[in-house]
Design an enzyme around this catalytic site. Structure first.
Site, PDB file in Angstrom:
ATOM      1  N   ILE A  66       0.831  -1.206   0.000  1.00 23.99           N
ATOM      2  CA  ILE A  66       0.000   0.000   0.000  1.00 23.99           C
ATOM      3  C   ILE A  66       0.872   1.265   0.000  1.00 23.99           C
ATOM      4  O   ILE A  66       1.621   1.528   0.942  1.00 23.99           O
ATOM      5  CB  ILE A  66      -0.976  -0.001   1.210  1.00 23.99           C
ATOM      6  CG1 ILE A  66      -1.804  -1.305   1.197  1.00 23.99           C
ATOM      7  CG2 ILE A  66      -1.874   1.239   1.182  1.00 23.99           C
ATOM      8  CD1 ILE A  66      -2.511  -1.623  -0.119  1.00 23.99           C
ATOM      9  N   SER A  67       0.747   2.016  -1.088  1.00 19.87           N
ATOM     10  CA  SER A  67       1.508   3.261  -1.243  1.00 19.87           C
ATOM     11  C   SER A  67       1.037   4.284  -0.221  1.00 19.87           C
ATOM     12  O   SER A  67      -0.165   4.377   0.051  1.00 19.87           O
ATOM     13  CB  SER A  67       1.286   3.848  -2.639  1.00 19.87           C
ATOM     14  OG  SER A  67       1.567   2.892  -3.617  1.00 19.87           O
TER      15      SER A  67
ATOM     16  N   HIS B 165      24.853   4.107 -21.728  1.00 20.25           N
ATOM     17  CA  HIS B 165      25.743   4.634 -20.689  1.00 20.25           C
ATOM     18  C   HIS B 165      26.904   3.673 -20.409  1.00 20.25           C
ATOM     19  O   HIS B 165      27.862   4.052 -19.715  1.00 20.25           O
ATOM     20  CB  HIS B 165      24.980   4.838 -19.370  1.00 20.25           C
ATOM     21  CG  HIS B 165      24.315   6.175 -19.234  1.00 20.25           C
ATOM     22  ND1 HIS B 165      23.183   6.524 -19.909  1.00 20.25           N
ATOM     23  CD2 HIS B 165      24.620   7.249 -18.452  1.00 20.25           C
ATOM     24  CE1 HIS B 165      22.807   7.747 -19.560  1.00 20.25           C
ATOM     25  NE2 HIS B 165      23.675   8.213 -18.691  1.00 20.25           N
TER      26      HIS B 165
ATOM     27  N   GLU C 181      -6.765   7.003 -13.436  1.00 23.92           N
ATOM     28  CA  GLU C 181      -5.519   6.591 -12.776  1.00 23.92           C
ATOM     29  C   GLU C 181      -4.491   6.105 -13.808  1.00 23.92           C
ATOM     30  O   GLU C 181      -3.305   6.407 -13.729  1.00 23.92           O
ATOM     31  CB  GLU C 181      -5.835   5.479 -11.777  1.00 23.92           C
ATOM     32  CG  GLU C 181      -4.601   4.904 -11.114  1.00 23.92           C
ATOM     33  CD  GLU C 181      -4.931   3.866 -10.029  1.00 23.92           C
ATOM     34  OE1 GLU C 181      -6.108   3.726  -9.670  1.00 23.92           O
ATOM     35  OE2 GLU C 181      -3.994   3.205  -9.572  1.00 23.92           O
TER      36      GLU C 181
HETATM   37  C1  LIG Z   1       5.240  -0.149  -5.551  1.00 23.82           C
HETATM   38  C2  LIG Z   1       3.841  -0.665  -5.498  1.00 23.82           C
HETATM   39  C3  LIG Z   1       2.817   0.169  -5.075  1.00 23.82           C
HETATM   40  C4  LIG Z   1       1.509  -0.307  -4.991  1.00 23.82           C
HETATM   41  N1  LIG Z   1       0.532   0.492  -4.484  1.00 23.82           N
HETATM   42  C5  LIG Z   1      -0.699  -0.029  -4.234  1.00 23.82           C
HETATM   43  C6  LIG Z   1      -1.688   0.721  -3.525  1.00 23.82           C
HETATM   44  O1  LIG Z   1      -1.468   1.881  -3.156  1.00 23.82           O
HETATM   45  N2  LIG Z   1      -2.869   0.143  -3.257  1.00 23.82           N
HETATM   46  C7  LIG Z   1      -3.165  -1.130  -3.647  1.00 23.82           C
HETATM   47  O2  LIG Z   1      -4.265  -1.599  -3.374  1.00 23.82           O
HETATM   48  N3  LIG Z   1      -2.255  -1.864  -4.336  1.00 23.82           N
HETATM   49  C8  LIG Z   1      -1.031  -1.351  -4.618  1.00 23.82           C
HETATM   50  N4  LIG Z   1      -0.082  -2.083  -5.285  1.00 23.82           N
HETATM   51  C9  LIG Z   1      -0.430  -3.430  -5.723  1.00 23.82           C
HETATM   52  C10 LIG Z   1      -0.514  -3.576  -7.229  1.00 23.82           C
HETATM   53  O3  LIG Z   1      -1.640  -2.903  -7.721  1.00 23.82           O
HETATM   54  C11 LIG Z   1      -0.525  -5.082  -7.546  1.00 23.82           C
HETATM   55  O4  LIG Z   1       0.783  -5.555  -7.268  1.00 23.82           O
HETATM   56  C12 LIG Z   1      -0.899  -5.375  -8.975  1.00 23.82           C
HETATM   57  O5  LIG Z   1      -2.275  -5.080  -9.195  1.00 23.82           O
HETATM   58  C13 LIG Z   1      -0.661  -6.845  -9.342  1.00 23.82           C
HETATM   59  O6  LIG Z   1      -1.246  -7.699  -8.397  1.00 23.82           O
HETATM   60  P1  LIG Z   1      -0.360  -8.858  -7.718  1.00 23.82           P
HETATM   61  O7  LIG Z   1       0.901  -8.277  -7.255  1.00 23.82           O
HETATM   62  O8  LIG Z   1      -1.205  -9.567  -6.743  1.00 23.82           O
HETATM   63  O9  LIG Z   1       0.001  -9.838  -8.908  1.00 23.82           O
HETATM   64  P2  LIG Z   1      -0.950 -10.999  -9.484  1.00 23.82           P
HETATM   65  O10 LIG Z   1      -2.323 -10.484  -9.651  1.00 23.82           O
HETATM   66  O11 LIG Z   1      -0.770 -12.220  -8.655  1.00 23.82           O
HETATM   67  O12 LIG Z   1      -0.301 -11.219 -10.904  1.00 23.82           O
HETATM   68  C14 LIG Z   1       0.856 -12.050 -11.136  1.00 23.82           C
HETATM   69  C15 LIG Z   1       1.063 -12.155 -12.640  1.00 23.82           C
HETATM   70  O13 LIG Z   1      -0.093 -12.767 -13.223  1.00 23.82           O
HETATM   71  C16 LIG Z   1      -0.593 -11.954 -14.266  1.00 23.82           C
HETATM   72  N5  LIG Z   1      -2.054 -12.093 -14.363  1.00 23.82           N
HETATM   73  C17 LIG Z   1      -2.965 -11.833 -13.405  1.00 23.82           C
HETATM   74  N6  LIG Z   1      -4.216 -12.036 -13.883  1.00 23.82           N
HETATM   75  C18 LIG Z   1      -4.084 -12.440 -15.167  1.00 23.82           C
HETATM   76  C19 LIG Z   1      -4.986 -12.812 -16.199  1.00 23.82           C
HETATM   77  N7  LIG Z   1      -6.314 -12.772 -16.002  1.00 23.82           N
HETATM   78  N8  LIG Z   1      -4.496 -13.183 -17.401  1.00 23.82           N
HETATM   79  C20 LIG Z   1      -3.168 -13.213 -17.617  1.00 23.82           C
HETATM   80  N9  LIG Z   1      -2.243 -12.880 -16.675  1.00 23.82           N
HETATM   81  C21 LIG Z   1      -2.689 -12.487 -15.466  1.00 23.82           C
HETATM   82  C22 LIG Z   1      -0.195 -10.543 -13.871  1.00 23.82           C
HETATM   83  O14 LIG Z   1      -0.206  -9.688 -14.983  1.00 23.82           O
HETATM   84  C23 LIG Z   1       1.204 -10.794 -13.322  1.00 23.82           C
HETATM   85  O15 LIG Z   1       2.107 -10.887 -14.404  1.00 23.82           O
HETATM   86  C24 LIG Z   1       1.220  -1.635  -5.398  1.00 23.82           C
HETATM   87  C25 LIG Z   1       2.255  -2.457  -5.854  1.00 23.82           C
HETATM   88  C26 LIG Z   1       3.543  -1.995  -5.891  1.00 23.82           C
HETATM   89  C27 LIG Z   1       4.620  -2.937  -6.323  1.00 23.82           C
END
Ligand SMILES: Cc1cc2nc3c(=O)[nH]c(=O)nc-3n(C[C@H](O)[C@H](O)[C@H](O)COP(=O)(O)OP(=O)(O)OC[C@H]3O[C@@H](n4cnc5c(N)ncnc54)[C@H](O)[C@@H]3O)c2cc1C
Length: 380
Positions: A158-159, A338, A242
């Site tokens: 969570i940012s 670079h 967004e």
């Molecule tokens: C620096 C940072 C800041 C963030 N800030 C916030 C925030 O403020 N609030 C918040 O709620 N979240 C936040 N997030 C979370 C971010 O939105 C999620 O990490 C992102 O939505 C991906 O979800 P996940 O990490 O669970 O990956 P997963 O959903 O588990 O995905 C893993 C892989 O599977 C792929 N995948 C998933 N579904 C499918 C599909 N249907 N078909 C094909 N491929 C698929 C994805 O593209 C990815 O490559 C943040 C993340 C980071 C790293």
């Protein structure tokens, strides 16, 4: 690149915002990156200048500027001359609008003035350890107890998670319907609301990205945002904007990487002449320029669409997908040009490369963007 989409006022706004960044942000960038967080007072400094939630009505202390071009200007300046880890945009333009669109008059009056002044920092918590892309898979749960709700769950990534004073938390409100989600306004100090680690990341090091925990948190009815069964719809509504905000920032990072690389290859000598005299360098830089200008044209067009209320979810997905991938290619090529210096943190392009990696993952990954675009092609 010649761009005729900005008015004279917007260019003046750009100049003064850039001066603010050069004075208040740039000198502290390294220090904040080491600390893994931006000091809270920075939100107040932004607030003092009127830079937070510029769209908000004057009755709450805002400037009443709802023209998205200004937001684009801020994103471009942040990513080029500020620090992209200073997440005031999430506060101002991603979370704040939930209060505007779905909050009650009482909630707006209670929270907006302090958000605009920078005294109350915002975050939004959707992602959980077991559910990110698939919002319907979240396990956080809120149960109605008449005059209040009880919230349980764990969120991650969570940012603004450490700095936040008010967190919009998504939680299931029905045991039977996975898409029935409510949004709850959880305030700093509420019993049972705890923060976990400020997570160490590959890039965007100054942004506090944290774990949050909710154990039997009592949420008064006044802290439910809108209809507790419509959170899914509320979250989806903000996503197109967004993604466009994201695209404007990713492109700023790519442009700046290109510019520092242009300067670098002009002064770096290899085999007795500037690197910029090598045909490979010239052609690579020309190709990057093409990618950047084409991407910029599309983003500028999307901002026009957004201002006209015509930006579709698929156009926003195209912008996010395309620009984040252009950014990835550009920063990678810039590191290559670079040489070893590109791998050293003292060179700007080094951290711009690691900062860029997240653009293809958060706010909907590239795969999810392709899903949205594909749905608009096939109708399902
Ligand atoms: C620096 C940072 C800041 C963030 N800030 C916030 C925030 O403020 N609030 C918040 O709620 N979240 C936040 N997030 C979370 C971010 O939105 C999620 O990490 C992102 O939505 C991906 O979800 P996940 O990490 O669970 O990956 P997963 O959903 O588990 O995905 C893993 C892989 O599977 C792929 N995948 C998933 N579904 C499918 C599909 N249907 N078909 C094909 N491929 C698929 C994805 O593209 C990815 O490559 C943040 C993340 C980071 C790293």
């Amino acid at each position: 690149m010649q761009r005729d989409c900005f008015t004279q006022e917007q260019e003046l706004f750009r100049d003064s915002y850039r001066q603010f960044l050069q004075k208040e942000v740039l000198p502290h960038r390294d220090e904040w990156r080491k600390a893994g967080i931006v000091p809270r007072e920075m939100f107040r400094k932004m607030g003092d200048q009127g830079y937070l939630m510029i769209w908000a009505d004057e009755q709450y202390g805002g400037l009443g500027i709802d023209d998205f071009r200004y937001q684009q200007v801020m994103m471009e300046e942040d990513s080029q001359y500020g620090d992209i880890g200073f997440y005031h945009t999430l506060h101002s333009r991603l979370v704040g609008p939930y209060l505007k669109h779905f909050g009650s008059d009482e909630q707006r009056a209670r929270f907006l003035p302090r958000c605009i002044s920078g005294d109350c920092i915002l975050a939004v918590a959707m992602t959980e350890p077991d559910a990110g892309s698939d919002l319907a898979g979240i396990k956080s749960r809120a149960v109605d107890h008449g005059d209040h709700w009880i919230l349980n769950g764990a969120k991650t990534y969570i940012s603004n998670g450490i700095n936040a004073d008010l967190v919009v938390v998504a939680a299931k409100t029905s045991p039977d319907n996975p898409r029935q989600i409510g949004l709850f306004l959880v305030e700093r100090g509420m019993e049972g609301f705890e923060r976990g680690r400020n997570l160490a990341k590959m890039g965007m090091k100054s942004q506090d990205t944290a774990e949050l925990f909710f154990r039997d948190v009592k949420i008064p009815k006044e802290n439910v945002l809108g209809d507790a069964s419509k959170g899914f719809h509320y979250l989806m509504r903000g996503l197109a904007e967004e993604r466009l905000i994201g695209a404007a920032g990713y492109l700023g990072n790519a442009w700046r990487s290109y510019e520092v690389t242009r300067d670098f290859v002009m002064q770096r000598k290899v085999f007795g002449k500037p690197l910029s005299d090598q045909q490979n360098t010239r052609f690579k830089m020309a190709s990057l320029r093409v990618e950047l200008e084409v991407a910029q044209t599309y983003v500028d067009h999307c901002v026009t669409q957004q201002n006209a209320g015509k930006l579709t979810p698929e156009s926003a997905a195209i912008a996010k997908l395309y620009v984040s991938e252009v950014e990835g290619r550009v920063v990678d090529e810039c590191v290559q040009l670079h040489g070893g210096a590109g791998y050293m943190e003292e060179y700007e392009v080094c951290w711009r490369y690691t900062d860029a990696r997240i653009s293809r993952i958060y706010a909907g990954s590239s795969e999810i963007m392709r899903e949205i675009i594909a749905r608009s092609i096939f109708g399902r």
